[in-house]
Design a protein around this motif. Structure first.
Motif, PDB file in Angstrom:
ATOM      1  N   GLU A 193      -3.721  35.900  -9.104  1.00 15.38           N
ATOM      2  CA  GLU A 193      -5.081  36.220  -9.175  1.00 15.38           C
ATOM      3  C   GLU A 193      -5.800  36.307 -10.976  1.00 15.38           C
ATOM      4  O   GLU A 193      -6.707  35.425 -11.196  1.00 15.38           O
ATOM      5  CB  GLU A 193      -5.798  37.379  -8.901  1.00 15.38           C
ATOM      6  CG  GLU A 193      -5.923  36.890  -6.556  1.00 15.38           C
ATOM      7  CD  GLU A 193      -6.748  35.586  -6.359  1.00 15.38           C
ATOM      8  OE1 GLU A 193      -7.712  35.632  -7.169  1.00 15.38           O
ATOM      9  OE2 GLU A 193      -5.883  34.707  -6.316  1.00 15.38           O
ATOM     10  N   GLU A 225      -2.182  25.524  -8.965  1.00 21.48           N
ATOM     11  CA  GLU A 225      -1.944  26.129  -7.861  1.00 21.48           C
ATOM     12  C   GLU A 225      -0.461  25.424  -8.743  1.00 21.48           C
ATOM     13  O   GLU A 225       0.739  25.818  -8.132  1.00 21.48           O
ATOM     14  CB  GLU A 225      -2.016  25.807  -6.916  1.00 21.48           C
ATOM     15  CG  GLU A 225      -2.822  26.891  -6.230  1.00 21.48           C
ATOM     16  CD  GLU A 225      -4.412  26.282  -6.746  1.00 21.48           C
ATOM     17  OE1 GLU A 225      -4.848  25.254  -7.061  1.00 21.48           O
ATOM     18  OE2 GLU A 225      -4.996  27.195  -6.433  1.00 21.48           O
ATOM     19  N   ALA A 238       4.850  35.530  -3.357  1.00 26.18           N
ATOM     20  CA  ALA A 238       3.362  35.935  -3.505  1.00 26.18           C
ATOM     21  C   ALA A 238       2.226  35.276  -4.300  1.00 26.18           C
ATOM     22  O   ALA A 238       1.579  34.985  -3.161  1.00 26.18           O
ATOM     23  CB  ALA A 238       2.426  37.067  -3.590  1.00 26.18           C
ATOM     24  N   VAL A 288       2.895  31.666  -2.874  1.00 19.68           N
ATOM     25  CA  VAL A 288       2.604  32.044  -1.383  1.00 19.68           C
ATOM     26  C   VAL A 288       1.287  31.648  -0.996  1.00 19.68           C
ATOM     27  O   VAL A 288       0.320  30.825  -0.730  1.00 19.68           O
ATOM     28  CB  VAL A 288       3.028  33.495  -0.609  1.00 19.68           C
ATOM     29  CG1 VAL A 288       1.947  32.885   1.022  1.00 19.68           C
ATOM     30  CG2 VAL A 288       4.510  33.014   0.000  1.00 19.68           C
ATOM     31  N   ALA A 289       0.416  32.005  -2.000  1.00 19.83           N
ATOM     32  CA  ALA A 289      -1.095  31.878  -1.981  1.00 19.83           C
ATOM     33  C   ALA A 289      -1.436  30.199  -2.616  1.00 19.83           C
ATOM     34  O   ALA A 289      -1.780  30.081  -2.203  1.00 19.83           O
ATOM     35  CB  ALA A 289      -1.150  32.765  -3.094  1.00 19.83           C
ATOM     36  N   ALA A 341      -0.623  28.014   0.649  1.00 22.26           N
ATOM     37  CA  ALA A 341      -1.575  28.338   1.526  1.00 22.26           C
ATOM     38  C   ALA A 341      -3.171  27.548   1.065  1.00 22.26           C
ATOM     39  O   ALA A 341      -3.886  27.303   2.386  1.00 22.26           O
ATOM     40  CB  ALA A 341      -2.114  29.961   1.449  1.00 22.26           C
ATOM     41  N   THR A 342      -3.700  27.448  -0.268  1.00 22.79           N
ATOM     42  CA  THR A 342      -4.461  27.325  -1.063  1.00 22.79           C
ATOM     43  C   THR A 342      -4.350  25.584  -1.332  1.00 22.79           C
ATOM     44  O   THR A 342      -5.320  25.276  -0.992  1.00 22.79           O
ATOM     45  CB  THR A 342      -4.482  27.632  -2.413  1.00 22.79           C
ATOM     46  OG1 THR A 342      -4.460  28.887  -2.439  1.00 22.79           O
ATOM     47  CG2 THR A 342      -5.851  26.828  -2.877  1.00 22.79           C
ATOM     48  N   THR A 395       3.531  22.510  -0.439  1.00 23.40           N
ATOM     49  CA  THR A 395       4.312  22.827   1.091  1.00 23.40           C
ATOM     50  C   THR A 395       5.844  23.057   0.463  1.00 23.40           C
ATOM     51  O   THR A 395       6.758  23.260   0.654  1.00 23.40           O
ATOM     52  CB  THR A 395       3.967  22.841   2.461  1.00 23.40           C
ATOM     53  OG1 THR A 395       2.981  22.656   2.972  1.00 23.40           O
ATOM     54  CG2 THR A 395       5.095  23.667   4.067  1.00 23.40           C
ATOM     55  N   PHE A 416       7.382  24.822  -1.837  1.00 21.07           N
ATOM     56  CA  PHE A 416       7.991  26.473  -1.112  1.00 21.07           C
ATOM     57  C   PHE A 416       9.153  26.026  -0.608  1.00 21.07           C
ATOM     58  O   PHE A 416      10.324  26.875  -0.837  1.00 21.07           O
ATOM     59  CB  PHE A 416       6.874  26.893   0.091  1.00 21.07           C
ATOM     60  CG  PHE A 416       7.403  27.988   0.459  1.00 21.07           C
ATOM     61  CD1 PHE A 416       6.922  29.387  -0.012  1.00 21.07           C
ATOM     62  CD2 PHE A 416       8.367  27.789   1.221  1.00 21.07           C
ATOM     63  CE1 PHE A 416       6.789  30.178   0.337  1.00 21.07           C
ATOM     64  CE2 PHE A 416       8.979  29.704   1.661  1.00 21.07           C
ATOM     65  CZ  PHE A 416       7.736  30.704   1.533  1.00 21.07           C
ATOM     66  N   ASP A 417       9.525  25.373  -0.381  1.00 19.66           N
ATOM     67  CA  ASP A 417      10.634  24.675   0.514  1.00 19.66           C
ATOM     68  C   ASP A 417      11.888  24.633  -0.199  1.00 19.66           C
ATOM     69  O   ASP A 417      12.457  25.072   0.122  1.00 19.66           O
ATOM     70  CB  ASP A 417      10.605  23.791   1.479  1.00 19.66           C
ATOM     71  CG  ASP A 417      11.995  23.542   2.521  1.00 19.66           C
ATOM     72  OD1 ASP A 417      12.917  22.808   2.004  1.00 19.66           O
ATOM     73  OD2 ASP A 417      11.568  23.805   3.638  1.00 19.66           O
ATOM     74  N   LEU A 459      14.057  27.939   0.770  1.00 16.23           N
ATOM     75  CA  LEU A 459      14.174  27.564   1.537  1.00 16.23           C
ATOM     76  C   LEU A 459      15.877  26.832   1.149  1.00 16.23           C
ATOM     77  O   LEU A 459      16.894  26.888   2.384  1.00 16.23           O
ATOM     78  CB  LEU A 459      13.492  27.196   2.602  1.00 16.23           C
ATOM     79  CG  LEU A 459      12.009  27.858   3.231  1.00 16.23           C
ATOM     80  CD1 LEU A 459      11.241  26.911   4.335  1.00 16.23           C
ATOM     81  CD2 LEU A 459      12.250  29.348   3.574  1.00 16.23           C
ATOM     82  N   GLN A 514       9.453  37.616   5.873  1.00 18.10           N
ATOM     83  CA  GLN A 514       8.218  38.583   6.448  1.00 18.10           C
ATOM     84  C   GLN A 514       8.066  40.038   6.359  1.00 18.10           C
ATOM     85  O   GLN A 514       7.468  40.444   6.263  1.00 18.10           O
ATOM     86  CB  GLN A 514       8.658  38.174   7.923  1.00 18.10           C
ATOM     87  CG  GLN A 514       7.014  39.767   9.508  1.00 18.10           C
ATOM     88  CD  GLN A 514       6.976  38.536  10.428  1.00 18.10           C
ATOM     89  OE1 GLN A 514       7.059  37.748  10.281  1.00 18.10           O
ATOM     90  NE2 GLN A 514       7.096  39.064  11.482  1.00 18.10           N
ATOM     91  N   LEU A 550       6.671  40.290   2.304  1.00 19.47           N
ATOM     92  CA  LEU A 550       5.150  40.373   3.074  1.00 19.47           C
ATOM     93  C   LEU A 550       4.273  40.819   2.773  1.00 19.47           C
ATOM     94  O   LEU A 550       3.253  40.591   2.697  1.00 19.47           O
ATOM     95  CB  LEU A 550       5.367  38.271   3.025  1.00 19.47           C
ATOM     96  CG  LEU A 550       5.537  37.122   2.039  1.00 19.47           C
ATOM     97  CD1 LEU A 550       5.963  35.950   1.998  1.00 19.47           C
ATOM     98  CD2 LEU A 550       4.800  37.299   0.440  1.00 19.47           C
ATOM     99  N   TYR A 551       4.495  40.956   4.244  1.00 21.13           N
ATOM    100  CA  TYR A 551       3.400  41.164   5.371  1.00 21.13           C
ATOM    101  C   TYR A 551       3.853  42.943   5.689  1.00 21.13           C
ATOM    102  O   TYR A 551       2.786  43.202   7.122  1.00 21.13           O
ATOM    103  CB  TYR A 551       3.412  40.419   6.804  1.00 21.13           C
ATOM    104  CG  TYR A 551       3.142  39.128   6.129  1.00 21.13           C
ATOM    105  CD1 TYR A 551       2.517  39.108   5.404  1.00 21.13           C
ATOM    106  CD2 TYR A 551       4.057  38.211   6.241  1.00 21.13           C
ATOM    107  CE1 TYR A 551       1.442  37.811   4.752  1.00 21.13           C
ATOM    108  CE2 TYR A 551       3.603  36.773   5.760  1.00 21.13           C
ATOM    109  CZ  TYR A 551       2.298  36.459   5.678  1.00 21.13           C
ATOM    110  OH  TYR A 551       2.230  35.526   4.393  1.00 21.13           O
TER     111      TYR A 551
END
Lengths: 205, 205, 205, 205
Positions: free
Chosen positions: B32, B58, B104, B107-108, B111-112, B117, B120-121, B125, B164, B167-168
DNA sequence: GATTAATCGAGACGGTACGTCAAGTCTTGAT
DNA sequence: ATCAAGACTTGACGTACCGTCTCGATTAATC
């Protein structure tokens, strides 16, 4: 001496109007396009009214999504564990696909404000966890399932896979077939069933 | 007469400087807090130079993370599948914990901007997938593992759970014990081994 | 040892192309809208070629205007001072009206860069001054005009009035009638003629 | 129910602070050096506050100059027209010399934005015109001046000459002697006086 | 009923980052 | 050394959004 009791009370209708406006705008312009000004305008409210209730744009978004998303996941009860799992996960998969952009919104919000992590849990994990726990417990009660498997792990595993697909592998299918692969290839073996058992015989005699 | 292919070529050093500045600032002020102005200033570059190369903050962040993150995950080769998996996942878990803020950030970013995407992979991944696939294939070649299990699913399952958590569920442990639970409670059973078999007997004779 | 004599000589055609491009763009987009990039593009030149010749945008504009504007003002010679003045000023008035935007451009350029003041003088004042001086001198030679009046002042006065109108009073008329007012009401009296004499009797016997 | 007239009213103090900042900066860094950012910073305001009030840097500068410049020019009243004119123009000449850079600023602004032409008139011409008209009218009332001369032209002529000197002939003197040349060589003759009469005999008996 | 105090819509405010644009300089390879 | 092309730094631009604030007008609960 009375505590500050006077004053006009908050109008609950404003709250509802604001949260609805957030959802509408989220669907129209997406997370990045959403602004507090637009939310206030749409709800015929002022920005002050927003900030009186939520400390930030991200908190507002989380609140709005928590407001529209039923945290209660329907718990199937077919009498068979495998069928219950399958139904539950198919339902989850469909819900995730349907709300892809809303999920992206809250992921962005949480990634931005770590203090909102709990909202994510409440929105996506807690409900499914509770539902899954109910399904497993009923199977245990029925004697369909022997104690031993790491149920808590299994409870998390399936949603994690579904969420990963919807967020980061949008080109991979997220359909009933995939749910079946997860159930047959991952969960049932972990529960002690031979792989893919659920497809041939349903209930252990 | 040649068509306009002339002109001063882009300076690769500027690119490198900018990407490095992104990483530094990401670690200092977070996703941020990162601004294009600050990145440009740190790299002694101008904003125009940034925007000539990447269309958004981004995309810039993704590029920077792709630049520093080795996509090659070391593939252990102990001769035993269970040990290889355990080592690999422990390594992943540690890497995820270490880079929580960078994760993070991306991911942000993803997501934005859904169009990112794929980044990210590629970042999180693809490398793990390739490494895991190598581990499983070697086990198959050794005859340690019989064909049949849904390997592709298993390859995705473990990273999804780890991601998961990081992150969460930052309050839940993400340690060797958790990795063991995943291996013993989820993966080994799916491979056809009795639950937790890997702890008692290591190699199928 | 020779001084730096080698190298490709400057192409005079580039200069002309650039100056023409400036004029075209000035008429199309005005002073504010004119950019060096656009000038270079229009002239199929590079910015370096521009800056090799002129030190700044303002200098370039002045050069372009000096290039297209004939500094030679036609000097009428009717044999009568009054008629010469009238013709000369009418010509000036028309030229000023026609080139209002170009004049605004150079005024802005000069206001921005004081070192270009001289260009303004060369563009608008020097030519008219020379022409006017010629007219007055011929009248003196003819004996039509007695020595005494402050000719230098009169030379400046009429253009100053016309310029003020065109720049700052665009709604006021700048036509033959105004020129007549200037000649009859200001210049002739200063030359010693009774006010408006030029309209009744032309030549002092 | 009233239509939207509510909202926080604009703060007049902000306006004043901004205009003052413009004047200060204009004197410090000149027209070219002045930036909206610097103005806002100096006035402890934000750029949005500036743009809410004025559409451009040029309009802002005009507003600022109109704010500080008294449009009222003192009208001398010595009882003698010639003396009044001389005093008035000397005052003008001094004011122009003193404010050379401010004048350059507004000339640039007006040349850049034709829609601001009126500001120039209000700033430099209207006041002087009114003052000059007063002087001439009083002379008419006194009977010192007979009707007939093209007063409106004379009113404009002197300022036009002074302005031209200050802007485009900075090396030429703009002093009392020049003012005297204008009065004696241009204005008095146009009023019907013999050239230079004002120096020998003051008042027509 | 009058007072009180928090609410409301509207929108100005300071701050900050955005993404664009232009000026003037520099680099490349070709002429 | 010049040329076209175009990347480069610098720095202002004008816009947009955030979160705070002020204004005058409600609106209940308290007096």
């Amino acid at each position: 001496m009375s505590k500050g009791a006077g004053g006009r009370p908050r109008d609950a209708a404003r709250e509802e109007a604001l949260l609805s406006a957030v959802i509408e705008l989220l669907d129209e312009v997406g997370y990045e396009g959403l602004t507090i000004d637009a939310v206030a305008r749409r709800a015929q409210a002022s920005k002050a009214t927003v900030y009186r209730r939520w400390p930030s744009k991200e908190a507002l978004i989380c609140a709005a999504l928590l407001n529209v998303t039923s945290s209660v996941v329907p718990v199937p009860d077919t009498g068979e564990l495998v069928e219950d799992l399958r139904l539950m996960l198919r339902h989850s998969a469909r819900a995730l696909k349907r709300n892809r952009s809303r999920i992206a919104a809250i992921v962005a919000a949480v990634a931005t404000r770590p203090e909102l992590t709990e909202s994510f849990d409440r929105l996506f994990l807690a409900g499914r966890r509770a539902a899954a726990r109910g399904v497993y417990e009923r199977a245990l009660e029925r004697g369909e399932l022997a104690p031993g498997p790491d149920i808590d792990l299994l409870i998390d595993a399936a949603p994690a896979l579904l969420l990963q697909r919807v967020l980061y592998q949008p080109d991979e299918p997220l359909d009933d077939a995939f749910v079946d692969r997860v159930v047959n290839g991952l969960i049932l073996p972990a529960l002690g069933e031979p792989r893919g058992a659920g497809q041939q015989r349903r209930k252990t005699p």
